[in-house]
Design an enzyme around this catalytic site. Sequence first.
Site, PDB file in Angstrom:
ATOM      1  N   ARG A 104      -7.277   8.588 -14.249  1.00 27.01           N
ATOM      2  CA  ARG A 104      -7.507   8.891 -12.825  1.00 27.01           C
ATOM      3  C   ARG A 104      -8.918   9.427 -12.711  1.00 27.01           C
ATOM      4  NH1 ARG A 104      -3.709  12.025  -8.518  1.00 27.01           N
ATOM      5  NH2 ARG A 104      -2.786   9.944  -8.607  1.00 27.01           N
ATOM      6  N   HIS A 131      -5.292   2.320  -5.841  1.00 30.84           N
ATOM      7  CA  HIS A 131      -4.199   3.111  -6.423  1.00 30.84           C
ATOM      8  C   HIS A 131      -3.013   2.165  -6.688  1.00 30.84           C
ATOM      9  CE1 HIS A 131      -1.856   6.400  -7.619  1.00 30.84           C
ATOM     10  NE2 HIS A 131      -1.663   7.033  -6.487  1.00 30.84           N
ATOM     11  N   GLN A 134       0.775   3.275  -7.351  1.00 30.49           N
ATOM     12  CA  GLN A 134       1.542   3.695  -6.182  1.00 30.49           C
ATOM     13  C   GLN A 134       2.169   2.499  -5.477  1.00 30.49           C
ATOM     14  OE1 GLN A 134       2.032   7.034  -4.997  1.00 30.49           O
ATOM     15  NE2 GLN A 134       3.608   5.922  -3.880  1.00 30.49           N
ATOM     16  N   ASP A 219      -1.541   7.737   4.950  1.00 33.86           N
ATOM     17  CA  ASP A 219      -2.012   8.551   3.822  1.00 33.86           C
ATOM     18  C   ASP A 219      -2.899   9.642   4.415  1.00 33.86           C
ATOM     19  OD1 ASP A 219      -2.707   9.463   1.276  1.00 33.86           O
ATOM     20  OD2 ASP A 219      -4.112   7.825   0.855  1.00 33.86           O
ATOM     21  N   CYS A 259       2.323   8.035   0.251  1.00 38.52           N
ATOM     22  CA  CYS A 259       2.256   8.207  -1.205  1.00 38.52           C
ATOM     23  C   CYS A 259       2.400   9.673  -1.621  1.00 38.52           C
ATOM     24  CB  CYS A 259       0.962   7.618  -1.745  1.00 38.52           C
ATOM     25  SG  CYS A 259      -0.536   8.433  -1.158  1.00 38.52           S
ATOM     26  N   ARG A 287       7.877   6.115  -8.695  1.00 33.73           N
ATOM     27  CA  ARG A 287       6.697   6.143  -9.562  1.00 33.73           C
ATOM     28  C   ARG A 287       7.142   6.130 -11.024  1.00 33.73           C
ATOM     29  NH1 ARG A 287       1.856   8.020  -7.703  1.00 33.73           N
ATOM     30  NH2 ARG A 287       1.160   7.215  -9.699  1.00 33.73           N
TER      31      ARG A 287
END
Length: 300
Positions: A104, A131, A134, A219, A259, A287
């Site tokens: 990340r 991402h 996700q 988001d 998310c 996840r």
Amino acid sequence: MAVRHFLTLNDLSRDELRALIQRAIELKRMQHRGEIYQPLKNKVLGMVFEKSSTRTRVSFEAGMAQFGGHAIFLSPRDTQLGRGEPIEDSARVMSRMLDAIMIRTFEHEKIERFAEFSGVPVINALTDRFHPCQLLADMQTWVEHRGDMTGKTAAWIGDGNNMCHSYINAARLFDFQLRIAVPEGYLPDAAILAISEDHAHLCATPAVAVAGADLVVTDVWSSMGQEEEQAAREKAFADYQVDAELMTQAAPDALFMHCLPAHRGEEVSAVVIDGPQSVVWDEAENRLHSQKALLEFLLS
Ligand code: CP
Ligand code: NVA
């Protein structure tokens, strides 16, 4: 055989992605039944985090443990990466000791460079641009609740950010229509949009984007690294909150996803995220299962 990486959804074919979602659903059933399944015994995943995380860290670490393997948390504060050791050298060294590496970070180019020099699979656990992990969880959640998403419509409300970019890729690869409502100045990358032009479209307002949509997604207004833009963004995004009124314009059985972490009262109202159309807790749990399917795919 060349090493497979997962830097964006585009690294897997449509068939591989669909199979992975089905496998995630199966692994979830096995996990809920308490079945022990350890295909990654003695395998070690390195987890490089240059930004904070709750879900990503816990899901990868728990997933490796459940699979009989091990995960190592690596922060730039305690590794030579944080003291300027070149990415290329770090990648060559780490990939001689590890079986897979999850990263990340900020710049997407950094993970691409790392992958170029890594002898083992590299997984994008979020960059400023994408991402993809996700999206595996989101697609699993959509399938679990509503069946195949082919031909359905999702609405993206808010920032044209990393999540939005991955949704644009997902629309093409999973064959649904994505309607995007984003304020002027916060549009998604034009090149990413162009590749999915048959599946992703910009809309003038949130109301136009959600009209009859089967899935509504948003988001945070300020992503990690944009904290100092918070005040300006609050102003720019003021008309982009997913609230109960907006949700009434989607399909009656529309789902809501986010998310997480979420800011109630900003991008989403508490009534929506804590309401009956919200599937954010399943989405977060998935996840774990979808990344286990990914690790199994890349490593076995
Ligand atoms: N959704 C997500 O990636 O959460 P974390 O930042 O907690 O990992
Ligand atoms: N867009 C958000 C997602 C967090 C999981 C960020 O990058 O901070």
